[in-house]
Motif scaffolding. Structure first.
Motif, PDB file in Angstrom:
ATOM      1  N   ALA A 155       0.808  -1.225   0.000  1.00 18.04           N
ATOM      2  CA  ALA A 155       0.000   0.000   0.000  1.00 18.04           C
ATOM      3  C   ALA A 155       0.839   1.271   0.000  1.00 18.04           C
ATOM      4  O   ALA A 155       0.295   2.375   0.000  1.00 18.04           O
ATOM      5  CB  ALA A 155      -0.943   0.003   1.217  1.00 18.04           C
ATOM      6  N   GLY A 156       2.168   1.123   0.000  1.00 15.96           N
ATOM      7  CA  GLY A 156       3.023   2.303  -0.043  1.00 15.96           C
ATOM      8  C   GLY A 156       3.064   3.094   1.248  1.00 15.96           C
ATOM      9  O   GLY A 156       3.410   4.284   1.250  1.00 15.96           O
ATOM     10  N   ALA A 167      -1.802   0.784   7.782  1.00  9.73           N
ATOM     11  CA  ALA A 167      -1.829   2.202   7.436  1.00  9.73           C
ATOM     12  C   ALA A 167      -2.883   2.923   8.273  1.00  9.73           C
ATOM     13  O   ALA A 167      -4.016   2.460   8.414  1.00  9.73           O
ATOM     14  CB  ALA A 167      -2.130   2.371   5.948  1.00  9.73           C
ATOM     15  N   GLY A 168      -2.481   4.048   8.833  1.00  7.38           N
ATOM     16  CA  GLY A 168      -3.387   4.813   9.685  1.00  7.38           C
ATOM     17  C   GLY A 168      -3.315   4.429  11.151  1.00  7.38           C
ATOM     18  O   GLY A 168      -3.927   5.087  11.996  1.00  7.38           O
ATOM     19  N   ALA A 205       2.087   4.515  11.088  1.00  4.87           N
ATOM     20  CA  ALA A 205       2.095   4.137   9.672  1.00  4.87           C
ATOM     21  C   ALA A 205       1.129   5.046   8.924  1.00  4.87           C
ATOM     22  O   ALA A 205      -0.048   5.139   9.275  1.00  4.87           O
ATOM     23  CB  ALA A 205       1.687   2.671   9.502  1.00  4.87           C
ATOM     24  N   THR A 206       1.629   5.738   7.916  1.00  9.08           N
ATOM     25  CA  THR A 206       0.798   6.656   7.143  1.00  9.08           C
ATOM     26  C   THR A 206       1.010   6.425   5.657  1.00  9.08           C
ATOM     27  O   THR A 206       2.046   5.916   5.228  1.00  9.08           O
ATOM     28  CB  THR A 206       1.148   8.123   7.470  1.00  9.08           C
TER      29      THR A 206
END
Length: 208
Positions: free
Chosen positions: A119-120, A152-153, A183-184
């Motif tokens: 997801a990068g 992510a998030g 994680a973003t």
């Protein structure tokens, strides 16, 4: 880790300057209900030791005049622009009293995290050390933080760190429970994803 030091009889700015001119670094050992002891150490050996993480976070065997004592490095004063250590402080360790000290965090499995690979996502290390309390015998050189499953998030907090037996977060760290990693998805990646989605929708529309 063993450290060799020598007794120092003279103190004061002039004496310390003369000591440094001979390749030595002044220091002090204090604590454990004993009188403070003035010491001097070989500067080059100390300089190289200070580059090692273990020197900052482990109990050291400090030998002075043939007698060994267990200590922790508590403070280092560096010259503002020269590669020179001006002074070091060591605190004696009582094996029966708990220590309050900071230990490094080693972040593991970041490269294999699915959010990073697929997801990068970008994982940021918010802090690189954490304050703990334990008896000297239980002091870890570092604590591992497994980043394999953070999404992510999401964020990881101090309370998520697995602690060895006999080791606890200090009271103020436990109450604050600070973020240690997050994680973003970078803004550019989000914009690119939105553009790709919009392009895909455009291609899917039938011609008028």
């Amino acid at each position: 880790m063993k450290v060799i030091a020598f007794e120092r009889n003279l103190q004061g700015t002039g004496a310390s300057r003369r000591l440094r001119n001979t390749g030595k670094t002044p220091g002090i050992v204090y604590g454990a209900s004993s009188e403070p002891q003035l010491i001097e150490l070989d500067h080059n050996a100390l300089w190289h030791a200070l580059k090692k993480e273990v020197f900052h976070s482990s109990i050291l065997d400090l030998e002075v005049a043939g007698k060994s004592q267990q200590v922790l490095l508590r403070d280092v004063q560096y010259h503002p622009f020269r590669q020179l250590v001006l002074h070091v402080d060591f605190q004696r360790v009582d094996p029966n009293k708990k220590l309050h000290t900071k230990v490094p965090l080693h972040f593991m499995n970041q490269e294999t995290n699915p959010a990073v690979k697929l997801a990068g996502a970008v994982i940021s290390h918010v802090v690189n050390e954490i304050e703990i309390e334990c008896l000297p015998a239980a002091l870890p050189e570092f604590l591992e933080v497994d980043l394999a499953k953070i999404e992510a998030g999401q964020t990881m907090h101090a309370s998520d760190i697995p602690l060895p037996a006999g080791v606890a977060l200090t009271a103020h760290v436990a109450s604050e429970n600070p973020v240690i990693a997050s994680a973003t998805i970078p803004a550019g990646a989000v914009a690119d994803e939105a553009a790709d989605a919009a392009a895909g929708e455009g291609e899917a529309k039938p011609a008028a």
